[in-house]
Design a protein around this motif. Structure first.
Motif, PDB file in Angstrom:
ATOM      1  N   VAL A  11       8.604 -71.107  53.167  1.00 28.49           N
ATOM      2  CA  VAL A  11       7.419 -71.784  53.708  1.00 28.49           C
ATOM      3  C   VAL A  11       7.780 -73.176  54.200  1.00 28.49           C
ATOM      4  CG1 VAL A  11       5.163 -72.725  53.107  1.00 28.49           C
ATOM      5  CG2 VAL A  11       5.785 -70.441  52.356  1.00 28.49           C
ATOM      6  N   GLY A  12       8.590 -73.895  53.431  1.00 25.17           N
ATOM      7  CA  GLY A  12       8.996 -75.247  53.835  1.00 25.17           C
ATOM      8  C   GLY A  12       9.774 -75.255  55.142  1.00 25.17           C
ATOM      9  N   LEU A  15       7.332 -74.564  57.900  1.00 30.36           N
ATOM     10  CA  LEU A  15       6.541 -75.751  58.237  1.00 30.36           C
ATOM     11  C   LEU A  15       7.342 -76.704  59.116  1.00 30.36           C
ATOM     12  CD1 LEU A  15       4.903 -76.477  54.768  1.00 30.36           C
ATOM     13  CD2 LEU A  15       3.747 -75.620  56.808  1.00 30.36           C
ATOM     14  N   THR A  42       2.196 -76.441  62.735  1.00 25.85           N
ATOM     15  CA  THR A  42       2.879 -76.548  61.457  1.00 25.85           C
ATOM     16  C   THR A  42       2.405 -75.475  60.483  1.00 25.85           C
ATOM     17  OG1 THR A  42       3.101 -78.934  61.788  1.00 25.85           O
ATOM     18  CG2 THR A  42       3.395 -78.121  59.554  1.00 25.85           C
ATOM     19  N   GLY A  46       4.476 -72.308  58.843  1.00 26.75           N
ATOM     20  CA  GLY A  46       4.532 -72.022  57.415  1.00 26.75           C
ATOM     21  C   GLY A  46       4.155 -70.592  57.095  1.00 26.75           C
ATOM     22  N   TYR A  50       6.595 -67.746  55.389  1.00 26.41           N
ATOM     23  CA  TYR A  50       6.218 -66.936  54.227  1.00 26.41           C
ATOM     24  C   TYR A  50       6.367 -65.449  54.524  1.00 26.41           C
ATOM     25  CZ  TYR A  50       3.371 -64.477  50.853  1.00 26.41           C
ATOM     26  OH  TYR A  50       2.939 -63.585  49.912  1.00 26.41           O
TER      27      TYR A  50
END
Length: 62
Positions: A11-12, A15, A42, A46, A50
């Motif tokens: 996820v990071g 983003l 953004t 993310g 995921y």
């Protein structure tokens, strides 16, 4: 590794990728629904991060 760490890492990175896409490519006219605003781009990145991690990493239960 902990599965939550792997999900968080995906996820990071998503983003960061979404923000980088908005910053470097973006939308010149402002009419693009995803890339016209940095928050939208953004969050979309993310979500894709995921989904990518969830699709390719199997989490076996004991």
């Amino acid at each position: 590794m902990n599965k939550y760490f792997i999900i968080g890492l995906g996820v990071g990175l998503g983003l960061l990728g979404g923000y980088a896409y908005w910053n470097f490519v973006g939308c010149a006219s402002g009419t693009c629904p995803i890339t016209s605003k940095p928050l939208n781009s953004t969050l979309y990145g993310g979500l894709l991060g995921y989904l990518f991690v969830n699709a390719f990493v199997s989490f076996k239960q004991k």
